[in-house]
Motif scaffolding. Structure first.
Motif, PDB file in Angstrom:
ATOM      1  N   VAL A   1       0.806  -1.226   0.000  1.00 56.02           N
ATOM      2  CA  VAL A   1       0.000   0.000   0.000  1.00 56.02           C
ATOM      3  C   VAL A   1       0.836   1.272   0.000  1.00 56.02           C
ATOM      4  O   VAL A   1       0.293   2.356  -0.216  1.00 56.02           O
ATOM      5  CB  VAL A   1      -0.951   0.014   1.217  1.00 56.02           C
TER       6      VAL A   1
ATOM      7  N   ARG B   1       0.467   4.389  -2.630  1.00 60.68           N
ATOM      8  CA  ARG B   1      -0.580   4.108  -3.607  1.00 60.68           C
ATOM      9  C   ARG B   1      -1.908   4.727  -3.191  1.00 60.68           C
ATOM     10  O   ARG B   1      -2.216   4.820  -1.997  1.00 60.68           O
ATOM     11  CB  ARG B   1      -0.766   2.602  -3.785  1.00 60.68           C
ATOM     12  N   SER B   2      -2.701   5.093  -4.187  1.00 56.57           N
ATOM     13  CA  SER B   2      -4.038   5.617  -3.924  1.00 56.57           C
ATOM     14  C   SER B   2      -4.991   4.487  -3.569  1.00 56.57           C
ATOM     15  O   SER B   2      -4.677   3.304  -3.758  1.00 56.57           O
ATOM     16  CB  SER B   2      -4.555   6.356  -5.157  1.00 56.57           C
ATOM     17  N   ASP B   3      -6.177   4.872  -3.088  1.00 58.13           N
ATOM     18  CA  ASP B   3      -7.187   3.858  -2.773  1.00 58.13           C
ATOM     19  C   ASP B   3      -7.527   3.025  -4.014  1.00 58.13           C
ATOM     20  O   ASP B   3      -7.707   1.805  -3.939  1.00 58.13           O
ATOM     21  CB  ASP B   3      -8.458   4.520  -2.241  1.00 58.13           C
ATOM     22  N   GLU B   4      -7.612   3.708  -5.161  1.00 51.73           N
ATOM     23  CA  GLU B   4      -7.945   2.991  -6.395  1.00 51.73           C
ATOM     24  C   GLU B   4      -6.852   2.000  -6.762  1.00 51.73           C
ATOM     25  O   GLU B   4      -7.142   0.854  -7.142  1.00 51.73           O
ATOM     26  CB  GLU B   4      -8.148   3.988  -7.532  1.00 51.73           C
TER      27      GLU B   4
ATOM     28  N   VAL C   1      -4.689   0.554  -4.704  1.00 49.23           N
ATOM     29  CA  VAL C   1      -4.686  -0.549  -3.737  1.00 49.23           C
ATOM     30  C   VAL C   1      -5.801  -1.538  -4.061  1.00 49.23           C
ATOM     31  O   VAL C   1      -5.610  -2.758  -4.050  1.00 49.23           O
ATOM     32  CB  VAL C   1      -4.836  -0.010  -2.302  1.00 49.23           C
ATOM     33  N   THR C   2      -6.983  -1.020  -4.380  1.00 46.62           N
ATOM     34  CA  THR C   2      -8.123  -1.884  -4.689  1.00 46.62           C
ATOM     35  C   THR C   2      -7.876  -2.694  -5.953  1.00 46.62           C
ATOM     36  O   THR C   2      -8.156  -3.901  -6.009  1.00 46.62           O
ATOM     37  CB  THR C   2      -9.397  -1.044  -4.836  1.00 46.62           C
TER      38      THR C   2
ATOM     39  N   PHE D   1     -15.963   4.600  -5.072  1.00 44.68           N
ATOM     40  CA  PHE D   1     -15.100   5.516  -4.323  1.00 44.68           C
ATOM     41  C   PHE D   1     -15.716   6.912  -4.260  1.00 44.68           C
ATOM     42  O   PHE D   1     -15.668   7.590  -3.229  1.00 44.68           O
ATOM     43  CB  PHE D   1     -13.714   5.586  -4.973  1.00 44.68           C
TER      44      PHE D   1
END
Length: 382
Positions: free
Chosen positions: A340, A343-346, A348-349, A373
């Motif tokens: 992680v 990295r952005s949430d996107e 990571v997902t 998101f």
């Protein structure tokens, strides 16, 4: 005297979410025919009659029908509780049951008080040793310094031997015990009885006994001529797929143990394993023979198939376990912090999706993730 050695019925067991009552009744109910055909005098059940301490009504009713059939076929029945049973519940009304030929030997304090039967050669003493939970049993047996299963079972057998020595010299002996004896081979379906990392006991504790009818391990095994596990009547894990389920037919003559023979049990629904890509498994006619089996399936597709178990069950109704192991393996494992960092949430997902199925999100899936998101961001702002 002829005895039928069984154990580990586990009535009420569920196999990967599937009820096994029908299969259990098919096998256990057939024991009555074996009793009649082989002129068996006594059936012994060395623990784990039920799969849980508080069995449901259907399991109790099935067990009652099986025991009634065994009695109607002409055999006495001796039962001891295993680590899955509740000794107190199993022994309820034991005194009344004994009058009808069902002997429930559930009290630790009474383990040296045998069921006494007789044949033309004289008396036979059957000692039922309930499963001995060490912390409880050492106090009941008056040996507070005893440690582990070896300590309490050694004291139990000392008491049995003392009682046997006080009986007429022609008395033959049978011990029912639920334990992990050194040299036995376990499977994946036994609940551990380890205490402090130690669960095994030496087979030498049964020296001097004509026959020790062991329970707990689910594979039929011969540790010595007089020392055997009957194993469970059905397979309860895929590790038992290669087992031949059976019972032991034990003959006691005038001088003690006269012979032991194996009697194989029917297999109402066999276990099987399949490996390959989902599409090939669903199409290959070579797998027709296992369509009625309980199946464990290892999928080798490069990308994790969606809804794999349901799709398998369209052809293989009794597929109950699926594991995804892509050909060539998966990406190297990383620690969470490394995954992680920066990295952005996107990102990571998307990495998570790719990791669990070996394939990145499609453009349509990526659009749905971005929409989720955005919605989450609006809720957080509100």
């Amino acid at each position: 005297m002829r005895l039928l050695h069984t154990s580990d019925w586990h009535v009420g067991r569920v196999f990967h979410g599937r009820d096994l009552l029908r299969e259990q009744e098919a096998v256990l109910g057939g024991l009555a025919d074996l009793v009649a055909d082989e002129r068996v005098d006594v059936v012994v059940v060395s623990g784990d009659l039920f799969d849980r301490a508080v069995p449901n009504a259907e399991a109790v009713a099935l067990c009652s029908r099986v025991l009634e059939r065994l009695r109607a076929a002409g055999a006495r029945v001796v039962v001891t509780p295993g680590n899955h049973d509740s000794a107190a519940r199993l022994g309820l009304f034991g005194g009344f049951a004994a009058a009808g030929g069902l002997h429930l030997r559930t009290r630790v304090a009474d383990l040296a008080d045998p069921v006494l039967l007789a044949d033309e050669h004289g008396p036979v003493a059957l000692y039922g040793i309930p499963f001995l939970e060490p912390e409880t049993a050492r106090h009941v047996l008056g040996v507070p310094s005893a440690r582990g299963h070896a300590g309490v079972l050694t004291e139990a057998m000392r008491r049995v031997s003392a009682d046997l020595a006080a009986r007429p010299g022609d008395t033959r002996s049978v011990v029912l015990a639920h334990a992990f004896v050194t040299g036995g081979a376990p499977s994946d379906s036994e609940r551990t009885i380890a205490v402090g990392g130690v669960q095994e006991v030496s087979g030498s504790v049964f020296d001097g006994i004509d026959y020790a009818a062991l329970g707990h391990l689910h594979g039929s095994q011969e540790l010595a001529d007089h020392l055997r596990y009957s194993g469970s009547p059905l397979a309860y894990s895929f590790s038992e797929a290669g087992h031949t389920k059976s019972v032991w037919l034990v003959e006691l003559g005038g001088g003690g143990l006269a012979g032991v023979e194996r009697r194989e049990l029917p297999v109402p629904r066999p276990l099987g394993r399949l490996r390959g890509e989902l599409g090939a498994l669903l199409a290959d006619p070579a797998h027709t023979a296992v369509e009625g089996s309980f199946l464990s399936v290892e999928l080798t597709d490069r990308v994790r198939p969606l809804d794999a178990l349901r799709r398998l069950q369209d052809r293989f109704k009794h597929a109950v376990h699926v594991e995804w192991k892509p050909e060539g393996g998966r990406r190297a494992e990383l620690r969470f912090a490394e995954r992680v960092r920066g990295r952005s949430d996107e990102e990571v997902t998307c990495c998570f999706v790719e990791d669990v199925r070996n394939s990145p999100p499609s453009p349509g899936e990526l659009a749905l993730l971005r929409e989720a998101f955005a919605a989450a961001g609006r809720e957080e702002g509100a």
